[in-house]
Design a protein around this motif. Structure first.
Motif, PDB file in Angstrom:
ATOM      1  N   TYR A  13       0.837  -1.209   0.000  1.00 13.57           N
ATOM      2  CA  TYR A  13       0.000   0.000   0.000  1.00 13.57           C
ATOM      3  C   TYR A  13       0.870   1.257   0.000  1.00 13.57           C
ATOM      4  CZ  TYR A  13      -3.426   3.487   1.363  1.00 13.57           C
ATOM      5  OH  TYR A  13      -4.212   4.611   1.389  1.00 13.57           O
ATOM      6  N   HIS A  17       1.719   4.510  -2.829  1.00 15.95           N
ATOM      7  CA  HIS A  17       1.489   5.914  -2.475  1.00 15.95           C
ATOM      8  C   HIS A  17       2.820   6.645  -2.270  1.00 15.95           C
ATOM      9  CE1 HIS A  17      -2.514   4.302  -1.765  1.00 15.95           C
ATOM     10  NE2 HIS A  17      -2.976   5.522  -1.712  1.00 15.95           N
ATOM     11  N   THR A  20       2.966  10.371  -2.191  1.00 21.03           N
ATOM     12  CA  THR A  20       2.351  11.086  -1.076  1.00 21.03           C
ATOM     13  C   THR A  20       3.404  11.943  -0.376  1.00 21.03           C
ATOM     14  OG1 THR A  20       0.762   9.293  -0.719  1.00 21.03           O
ATOM     15  CG2 THR A  20       1.096  10.828   1.102  1.00 21.03           C
ATOM     16  N   ILE A  23       3.223  11.640   5.496  1.00 21.84           N
ATOM     17  CA  ILE A  23       2.473  10.589   6.181  1.00 21.84           C
ATOM     18  C   ILE A  23       2.496  10.865   7.681  1.00 21.84           C
ATOM     19  CG2 ILE A  23       2.353   8.125   6.714  1.00 21.84           C
ATOM     20  CD1 ILE A  23       3.748   7.573   4.062  1.00 21.84           C
ATOM     21  N   ASN A  47      -1.136  16.270   7.419  1.00 21.77           N
ATOM     22  CA  ASN A  47      -0.502  15.324   6.507  1.00 21.77           C
ATOM     23  C   ASN A  47      -1.430  14.935   5.359  1.00 21.77           C
ATOM     24  OD1 ASN A  47       2.075  14.541   8.153  1.00 21.77           O
ATOM     25  ND2 ASN A  47       0.382  14.431   9.608  1.00 21.77           N
ATOM     26  N   ASP A  48      -0.828  14.441   4.272  1.00 24.70           N
ATOM     27  CA  ASP A  48      -1.604  13.982   3.123  1.00 24.70           C
ATOM     28  C   ASP A  48      -2.224  12.612   3.372  1.00 24.70           C
ATOM     29  OD1 ASP A  48      -0.920  16.227   1.341  1.00 24.70           O
ATOM     30  OD2 ASP A  48       1.109  15.424   1.509  1.00 24.70           O
ATOM     31  N   LEU A  49      -1.567  11.816   4.204  1.00 24.86           N
ATOM     32  CA  LEU A  49      -2.056  10.482   4.539  1.00 24.86           C
ATOM     33  C   LEU A  49      -1.880  10.256   6.025  1.00 24.86           C
ATOM     34  CD1 LEU A  49      -2.929   7.526   3.839  1.00 24.86           C
ATOM     35  CD2 LEU A  49      -0.504   7.042   3.423  1.00 24.86           C
ATOM     36  N   THR A  50      -2.913   9.727   6.684  1.00 26.67           N
ATOM     37  CA  THR A  50      -2.816   9.386   8.108  1.00 26.67           C
ATOM     38  C   THR A  50      -2.985   7.887   8.285  1.00 26.67           C
ATOM     39  OG1 THR A  50      -3.538  11.522   8.968  1.00 26.67           O
ATOM     40  CG2 THR A  50      -3.947   9.601  10.364  1.00 26.67           C
ATOM     41  N   LEU A  51      -2.030   7.297   9.003  1.00 26.96           N
ATOM     42  CA  LEU A  51      -2.064   5.877   9.293  1.00 26.96           C
ATOM     43  C   LEU A  51      -2.157   5.689  10.810  1.00 26.96           C
ATOM     44  CD1 LEU A  51       0.029   3.192   7.509  1.00 26.96           C
ATOM     45  CD2 LEU A  51      -0.399   3.028   9.949  1.00 26.96           C
ATOM     46  N   ALA A  87     -10.448   8.593   4.844  1.00 25.39           N
ATOM     47  CA  ALA A  87      -9.120   8.428   4.257  1.00 25.39           C
ATOM     48  C   ALA A  87      -8.104   7.823   5.220  1.00 25.39           C
ATOM     49  CB  ALA A  87      -8.614   9.773   3.757  1.00 25.39           C
ATOM     50  N   VAL A  89      -6.000   5.224   7.159  1.00 28.68           N
ATOM     51  CA  VAL A  89      -5.586   3.842   6.948  1.00 28.68           C
ATOM     52  C   VAL A  89      -5.268   3.225   8.308  1.00 28.68           C
ATOM     53  CG1 VAL A  89      -3.891   2.319   5.865  1.00 28.68           C
ATOM     54  CG2 VAL A  89      -4.647   4.402   4.695  1.00 28.68           C
TER      55      VAL A  89
END
Length: 280
Positions: A13, A17, A20, A23, A47-51, A87, A89
């Motif tokens: 995954y 990305h 990105t 993160i 952030n553009d992506l949060t995990l 959005a 993850v």
């Protein structure tokens, strides 16, 4: 919402990305509450992506009974995260998946940060914390990672871990989120009955009073005063109260106006151990 349970699928995954820009990682042990959600919301904004990782890490428990009783509420956790953002993850591995063999912790030197307060009462705890956090940081390579200040000693240790390993991540501490009575939000609060949960607001009430007294009294006076307050409380058992500098966590001997201090406390409400702290 994307739910991933293996390192292989997570790597796949993240590889998809690679463009990105940033993160954000929010490591948790699940049983999410609004304190966790405040971290997630901050990450989503920054952030553009949060995990969000959900993993009850066995190597940071020095008490098997405490590990066994730790709440597991994955379905509810996912629903709560879904309400924040589609959005997000979620990485929710098993212990055998994350450790890939023997479930054991590394040994770290955190330059003394690990030997005081929680370190005195929870042998090996911070080795377990360091092990899982380092694994997650190396696996995910986040731009930023978010931790709550309720576990302030842990926060300082993670900053030291990143410094010592030269991992390229910004560690961000976030303010404590409290219940209506002042009790610091914690997954452990769910184990308290209604009466004890209300009584536990006494912890923060006492910390606030200690902060006021610290303005004019010595650290020893304040510590002794806090001990007396809990001696007189029939339902809360004080394990420790310490006043230390906020950076090195060394107990204060004589106050210095140029140094920032915090008061740290651990209390048993029944068989549930609660910690809290306050800037002085």
């Amino acid at each position: 919402m994307q739910l991933i349970s293996t390192k292989k699928k997570l790597k796949s995954y993240l590889d998809s990305h690679k463009k990105t820009k940033s993160i954000g990682l929010v490591p948790t042990m699940g049983a999410l509450h609004m304190g966790h959600i405040s971290l997630v919301k901050k990450s989503v904004v920054e952030n553009d992506l949060t995990l969000v990782s959900i993993f009850v890490n066995p190597t940071q428990f020095n008490n098997q009974e405490d590990l066994d009783k730790y709440p597991s509420t994955l379905e509810a956790d996912l629903a709560l995260l879904q309400s924040v953002s589609d959005a997000v993850v979620v990485f929710a591995p098993s212990a055998s998946e994350i450790y890939s063999g023997e479930i054991t912790s590394k040994t770290y030197d955190f330059e003394g940060l690990e030997n005081v307060m929680e370190g005195e009462f929870r042998e090996g705890h911070f080795d377990g914390v360091g092990t899982i956090v380092e694994k997650l940081l190396r696996l995910i390579s986040p731009t930023r990672a978010y931790f709550g200040e309720k576990d302030f000693q842990q926060l300082q240790i993670i900053k030291k871990l990143v410094e010592n390993t030269n991992l390229p991540v910004e560690i961000i501490g976030c303010p404590i989120v409290r219940e209506a009575n002042g009790l610091a939000m914690s997954s452990r609060n769910e184990r308290l009955d209604t009466e004890l949960r209300q009584e536990a607001g006494f912890i923060y009430k006492t910390l606030k009073a200690a902060k006021q007294k610290f303005g004019t009294k010595s650290a020893n006076f304040v510590v002794d005063w806090v001990k007396k307050q809990f001696d007189a409380h029939p339902k809360l058992n004080l394990e420790y109260v310490k006043i230390a500098d906020a950076d090195q966590l060394k107990p204060v001997k004589r106050k210095n106006n140029k140094v920032k201090y915090r008061a740290f406390i651990a209390v048993y409400a029944g068989d549930v151990r609660l910690i809290d702290n306050i800037a002085l």
